[in-house]
Structures are given as C-alpha cells and as structure tokens.
Design a protein around this motif. Structure first.
Motif, PDB file in Angstrom:
ATOM      1  N   ARG A  18       0.885  -1.244  -0.027  1.00  0.00           N
ATOM      2  CA  ARG A  18       0.039  -0.082   0.049  1.00  0.00           C
ATOM      3  C   ARG A  18       0.956   1.323   0.061  1.00  0.00           C
ATOM      4  O   ARG A  18       0.670   2.270  -0.804  1.00  0.00           O
ATOM      5  N   ARG A  78      -8.385  -1.259  -2.097  1.00  0.00           N
ATOM      6  CA  ARG A  78      -8.903  -2.005  -1.017  1.00  0.00           C
ATOM      7  C   ARG A  78      -7.977  -2.840  -0.840  1.00  0.00           C
ATOM      8  O   ARG A  78      -7.113  -3.506  -1.507  1.00  0.00           O
ATOM      9  N   GLU A  79      -7.666  -3.189   0.633  1.00  0.00           N
ATOM     10  CA  GLU A  79      -6.772  -3.714   1.234  1.00  0.00           C
ATOM     11  C   GLU A  79      -6.786  -5.467   0.354  1.00  0.00           C
ATOM     12  O   GLU A  79      -5.631  -5.933   0.130  1.00  0.00           O
ATOM     13  N   ASP A  80      -7.959  -5.950   0.534  1.00  0.00           N
ATOM     14  CA  ASP A  80      -7.986  -7.302  -0.225  1.00  0.00           C
ATOM     15  C   ASP A  80      -7.735  -7.243  -1.775  1.00  0.00           C
ATOM     16  O   ASP A  80      -7.048  -8.324  -2.061  1.00  0.00           O
ATOM     17  N   ALA A  81      -7.843  -6.331  -2.447  1.00  0.00           N
ATOM     18  CA  ALA A  81      -7.506  -6.419  -3.815  1.00  0.00           C
ATOM     19  C   ALA A  81      -5.900  -6.056  -4.038  1.00  0.00           C
ATOM     20  O   ALA A  81      -5.379  -6.606  -4.818  1.00  0.00           O
TER      21      ALA A  81
END
Length: 155
Positions: A24, A36-39
């Motif tokens: 990130r 998004r964190e998951d992406a």
C-alpha cells in the motif's frame, strides 16, 4: 555480513504477508482512495505467483543470523521492450523497518545484480514511486540512474 540466499518454500507465506502489508505504501496519491486492502493483497500475491513461475526468476532473502528473512527482493527476467535485450526487473524489494539503513537493501541489490549477470541479463531495472524517497536513495546508492518517468493523471 548479511547472508542473502534463495528463499525456502516455508518462508513464502511470511514474505508475502510482509510484502503485501507494505505494498500500500507504493501506491501513488490517485490510487489510494480506490485501493482496497483485499484487492492490493490479491494483486500482490498474483504478481508473486506469476514471477516465481517464470524461468530464471528469483526470490532472494536476507537472513543475517539464520533465523529467517528480514528482507527480500523478487526478480523477473524479461526482454527489454525496445531492444529485446535480456534484463531483470526488480519487482519487489523490502527490508524490515527496524533494520533499514543497515546495508541490507544494498546487499539484496548486489545479489540481484549477481543473479541478473549469471542468467545473461544486460541490465537490472526497477520502477519506483517518486514519493518513496528511501527506495530512490537505495537504488541511487546502488548505481541505478533514472531513465524514464511514468506520468499519471487521475479523475
């Protein structure tokens, strides 16, 4: 001196977790609001799977005391898109935040270049976010020179 070696399969989950957590930080300002964190984690893991499935790729880890990796560099061999000459792309480099500025990143880049030369590459390249002053300084100290700028505009 820091030992740099090829990763062991059991270390991959730790490398992925650390790298994905710091991925990130590599996003540029226009990407942050939509990321998004998951992406980000999914894309990071996908990149590692693709690179590690490529012949002559490498994941090198810094292991100063035999206790496991405190840094890593992921290397992808490819042909230069303009000349066709073989080169190696530094896809990811990471050093534990508590151990930065101790030469570990420099050692990883020395070994990255050694790997690139061993497989017949004519260069070692990296794409670095302009806001990442620490990485820019590391690559400059290692003899890298800015060759291109990727410009972006979001809306």
């Amino acid at each position: 001196m820091v030992q740099v070696r090829t990763y062991r399969a059991a270390e991959l989950p730790v490398v992925l977790a650390r790298g994905a957590a710091s991925a990130r930080d590599q996003l540029v300002a226009r990407e942050v609001p939509l990321a998004r964190e998951d992406a980000v984690r999914y894309q990071f893991h996908t990149m590692y799977r693709m690179v590690l499935a490529t012949p002559d790729s490498a994941l090198l880890v810094a292991d100063p005391d035999g206790g496991g990796p405190v840094g890593h560099v992921l290397l992808l061999p490819q042909a230069n898109p303009f000349t066709g000459a073989p080169e190696v792309v530094v896809m990811d480099i990471w050093v534990h935040p508590d151990l930065r500025a101790r030469g570990i990143g420099s050692r990883l880049l020395v070994e990255a270049e050694r790997h690139a030369r061993r497989i017949g590459a004519r260069g070692l390249v990296a794409q670095i976010a302009l806001h990442n002053a620490a990485s820019l300084a590391l690559f400059n100290r290692a003899g890298f020179a800015a060759e291109r700028v990727v410009a972006g505009k979001g809306w």
